[in-house]
Enzyme design. Sequence first.
Site, mmCIF file in Angstrom:
data_model
loop_
_atom_site.group_PDB
_atom_site.id
_atom_site.type_symbol
_atom_site.label_atom_id
_atom_site.label_comp_id
_atom_site.label_asym_id
_atom_site.label_seq_id
_atom_site.Cartn_x
_atom_site.Cartn_y
_atom_site.Cartn_z
ATOM 1 N N SER A 1 79.896 35.387 72.290
ATOM 2 C CA SER A 1 79.686 35.221 73.745
ATOM 3 C C SER A 1 79.004 36.467 74.322
ATOM 4 O O SER A 1 79.624 37.242 75.040
ATOM 5 C CB SER A 1 81.002 34.920 74.457
ATOM 6 O OG SER A 1 82.088 35.680 73.991
ATOM 7 N N GLY B 1 82.672 40.185 71.000
ATOM 8 C CA GLY B 1 82.194 41.344 70.251
ATOM 9 C C GLY B 1 81.163 40.892 69.242
ATOM 10 O O GLY B 1 80.990 39.685 68.998
ATOM 11 N N LEU B 2 80.475 41.824 68.657
ATOM 12 C CA LEU B 2 79.446 41.503 67.672
ATOM 13 C C LEU B 2 80.020 40.776 66.457
ATOM 14 O O LEU B 2 81.215 40.896 66.159
ATOM 15 C CB LEU B 2 78.753 42.787 67.210
ATOM 16 C CG LEU B 2 77.904 43.536 68.237
ATOM 17 C CD1 LEU B 2 77.454 44.864 67.662
ATOM 18 C CD2 LEU B 2 76.700 42.696 68.667
ATOM 19 N N THR C 1 87.887 37.566 64.359
ATOM 20 C CA THR C 1 88.662 36.549 63.640
ATOM 21 C C THR C 1 89.840 37.170 62.902
ATOM 22 O O THR C 1 90.941 36.594 62.880
ATOM 23 C CB THR C 1 87.749 35.790 62.653
ATOM 24 O OG1 THR C 1 86.682 35.174 63.388
ATOM 25 C CG2 THR C 1 88.527 34.719 61.910
ATOM 26 N N GLY D 1 81.184 40.384 62.965
ATOM 27 C CA GLY D 1 81.703 41.384 62.045
ATOM 28 C C GLY D 1 82.525 42.461 62.701
ATOM 29 O O GLY D 1 83.002 43.384 62.024
#
Length: 202
Positions: free
Chosen positions: A110, A36-37, A43, A39
């Site tokens: 990714s 995913g982008l 995490t 932000g």
Amino acid sequence: MTTKATNIHPVFNRILGREDKERVLNQNSKVIWMTGLSGSGKTTIAIGLEKELQKRGFLTQILDGDNIRTGINKNLGFSEEDRTENIRRIAEVSKLFLNCGVITINCFVSPTIDIRDVAKEIIGGEDFMEVYVNASYKVCEERDVKGLYKKARNGEIKNFTGLDAPFEAPENPFLEIKTSEMTPEESVEKVVSAILPRLIRN
């Protein structure tokens, strides 16, 4: 032209295998690949997921983009070639953890289908659980938790995913989490519920 070394003699067939390690740990190892982008919440979800799995007695390892780039991949930049090599190395490391019976939770932008296919091929389709952490560019830019979007807008970061480098959403992920519609706790709960049956050893 690179010449293949002739003095390498793998001993994979002589060392203890994945099944032996999983039996000791009493779990099925998998690679949970969050894409995913920047932000989007990868995490944050990974940290919450690891804590929930720890409570249930599972052994895990988080591989996070920023951590990896301060160590094993600190010599790589953000060109297309370096991004591919970054993911290739991560996938190889993930495979090592997989073969040790460890559940690996990966957090990497990714950005393209091809680059994730590289990882999937190395790890193996049966063990590669792709989780799409879906938040729009607008939402991620508003969060801008690392200040990267501001730097990208100012031209300080080149090839920034979503701005001047593409992000290709997964076409058929194992799971999709829309973090703009869920709290972090709800996101973690959804991932736990989806993956838990795959981790429990019968």
